[in-house]
Design a protein around this motif. Sequence first.
Motif, PDB file in Angstrom:
ATOM      1  N   ILE A   1       1.561  -1.426   5.724  1.00 49.47           N
ATOM      2  CA  ILE A   1       1.179  -1.375   4.319  1.00 49.47           C
ATOM      3  C   ILE A   1       1.704  -2.617   3.623  1.00 49.47           C
ATOM      4  O   ILE A   1       2.871  -2.989   3.755  1.00 49.47           O
ATOM      5  CB  ILE A   1       1.676  -0.081   3.643  1.00 49.47           C
ATOM      6  CG1 ILE A   1       1.145   0.012   2.214  1.00 49.47           C
ATOM      7  CG2 ILE A   1       3.195   0.051   3.704  1.00 49.47           C
ATOM      8  CD1 ILE A   1       1.289   1.419   1.619  1.00 49.47           C
ATOM      9  N   ALA A   2       0.801  -3.275   2.892  1.00 50.52           N
ATOM     10  CA  ALA A   2       1.165  -4.469   2.150  1.00 50.52           C
ATOM     11  C   ALA A   2       1.860  -4.084   0.839  1.00 50.52           C
ATOM     12  O   ALA A   2       1.858  -2.927   0.426  1.00 50.52           O
ATOM     13  CB  ALA A   2      -0.088  -5.290   1.858  1.00 50.52           C
TER      14      ALA A   2
ATOM     15  N   SER B   1       0.736  -4.704  -1.952  1.00 52.77           N
ATOM     16  CA  SER B   1      -0.351  -4.270  -2.835  1.00 52.77           C
ATOM     17  C   SER B   1      -0.809  -2.846  -2.556  1.00 52.77           C
ATOM     18  O   SER B   1      -1.523  -2.254  -3.362  1.00 52.77           O
ATOM     19  CB  SER B   1      -1.554  -5.201  -2.648  1.00 52.77           C
ATOM     20  OG  SER B   1      -2.076  -5.080  -1.331  1.00 52.77           O
ATOM     21  N   GLY B   2      -0.403  -2.313  -1.388  1.00 51.45           N
ATOM     22  CA  GLY B   2      -0.874  -1.000  -0.971  1.00 51.45           C
ATOM     23  C   GLY B   2      -1.983  -1.063   0.060  1.00 51.45           C
ATOM     24  O   GLY B   2      -2.414  -0.024   0.578  1.00 51.45           O
ATOM     25  N   TYR B   3      -2.463  -2.265   0.349  1.00 52.00           N
ATOM     26  CA  TYR B   3      -3.474  -2.413   1.397  1.00 52.00           C
ATOM     27  C   TYR B   3      -2.884  -1.968   2.727  1.00 52.00           C
ATOM     28  O   TYR B   3      -1.722  -2.219   3.015  1.00 52.00           O
ATOM     29  CB  TYR B   3      -3.932  -3.872   1.480  1.00 52.00           C
ATOM     30  CG  TYR B   3      -4.982  -4.130   2.522  1.00 52.00           C
ATOM     31  CD1 TYR B   3      -4.644  -4.637   3.777  1.00 52.00           C
ATOM     32  CD2 TYR B   3      -6.318  -3.839   2.276  1.00 52.00           C
ATOM     33  CE1 TYR B   3      -5.596  -4.871   4.748  1.00 52.00           C
ATOM     34  CE2 TYR B   3      -7.294  -4.071   3.239  1.00 52.00           C
ATOM     35  CZ  TYR B   3      -6.916  -4.586   4.468  1.00 52.00           C
ATOM     36  OH  TYR B   3      -7.878  -4.807   5.420  1.00 52.00           O
ATOM     37  N   THR B   4      -3.712  -1.292   3.546  1.00 48.49           N
ATOM     38  CA  THR B   4      -3.198  -0.716   4.788  1.00 48.49           C
ATOM     39  C   THR B   4      -4.009  -1.142   6.007  1.00 48.49           C
ATOM     40  O   THR B   4      -5.179  -1.548   5.896  1.00 48.49           O
ATOM     41  CB  THR B   4      -3.204   0.815   4.708  1.00 48.49           C
ATOM     42  OG1 THR B   4      -4.534   1.265   4.432  1.00 48.49           O
ATOM     43  CG2 THR B   4      -2.262   1.323   3.636  1.00 48.49           C
ATOM     44  N   SER B   5      -3.381  -1.021   7.147  1.00 50.42           N
ATOM     45  CA  SER B   5      -4.022  -1.281   8.428  1.00 50.42           C
ATOM     46  C   SER B   5      -3.520  -0.241   9.420  1.00 50.42           C
ATOM     47  O   SER B   5      -2.342   0.149   9.359  1.00 50.42           O
ATOM     48  CB  SER B   5      -3.679  -2.692   8.918  1.00 50.42           C
ATOM     49  OG  SER B   5      -4.242  -2.954  10.186  1.00 50.42           O
TER      50      SER B   5
ATOM     51  N   SER C   1       1.954   5.170   3.196  1.00 50.28           N
ATOM     52  CA  SER C   1       1.991   5.025   1.747  1.00 50.28           C
ATOM     53  C   SER C   1       3.377   4.549   1.334  1.00 50.28           C
ATOM     54  O   SER C   1       4.324   4.603   2.114  1.00 50.28           O
ATOM     55  CB  SER C   1       1.654   6.350   1.072  1.00 50.28           C
ATOM     56  OG  SER C   1       2.615   7.337   1.407  1.00 50.28           O
TER      57      SER C   1
ATOM     58  N   PHE D   1       1.557 -10.273   5.052  1.00 49.94           N
ATOM     59  CA  PHE D   1       0.595  -9.361   5.693  1.00 49.94           C
ATOM     60  C   PHE D   1      -0.323 -10.194   6.563  1.00 49.94           C
ATOM     61  O   PHE D   1      -1.478 -10.455   6.231  1.00 49.94           O
ATOM     62  CB  PHE D   1      -0.191  -8.588   4.636  1.00 49.94           C
ATOM     63  CG  PHE D   1      -0.835  -7.340   5.181  1.00 49.94           C
ATOM     64  CD1 PHE D   1      -2.126  -7.358   5.674  1.00 49.94           C
ATOM     65  CD2 PHE D   1      -0.136  -6.149   5.202  1.00 49.94           C
ATOM     66  CE1 PHE D   1      -2.705  -6.213   6.182  1.00 49.94           C
ATOM     67  CE2 PHE D   1      -0.708  -4.989   5.700  1.00 49.94           C
ATOM     68  CZ  PHE D   1      -2.005  -5.012   6.197  1.00 49.94           C
TER      69      PHE D   1
END
Length: 123
Positions: free
Chosen positions: A51-52, A54-58, A70, A101
């Motif tokens: 999780i970045a 920013s909240g971006y996920t992979s 999260s 990230f």
Amino acid sequence: QVQLAESGGGLVQPGGSLRLSCAASGRTLSSYVIGWFRQAPGKDCEFVAAIARSGYTSYLDSVKGRFTVSRDNALDTVFLQMNSLKPEDTAVYYCAARTAFLNVQNTGGYASWGSGTQVTVSS
């Protein structure tokens, strides 16, 4: 450098759920990209999710739709919600911190690691 500690592992039956937590000391987690990895006996360390800031996920393909990463900046904690667990999810799970990230699936670039928490999925 941030120090990390995982918690929330345990023994669960197939189909069950667990929520892992990654907490920090020394520095705030909100400054970092957080990755989750796992290592089963006799196997290489495997990327699970990241999780970045920013909240971006992979996610690893095999956990998509079952696991959710999260972060709660107020608690300064990152969570890994694991649902529909399978025996093949059994491993020691680690959280790790990095600044960018980029190539998050690779263990290289993560400067800090926790000591891990055991997850066992078995009937």
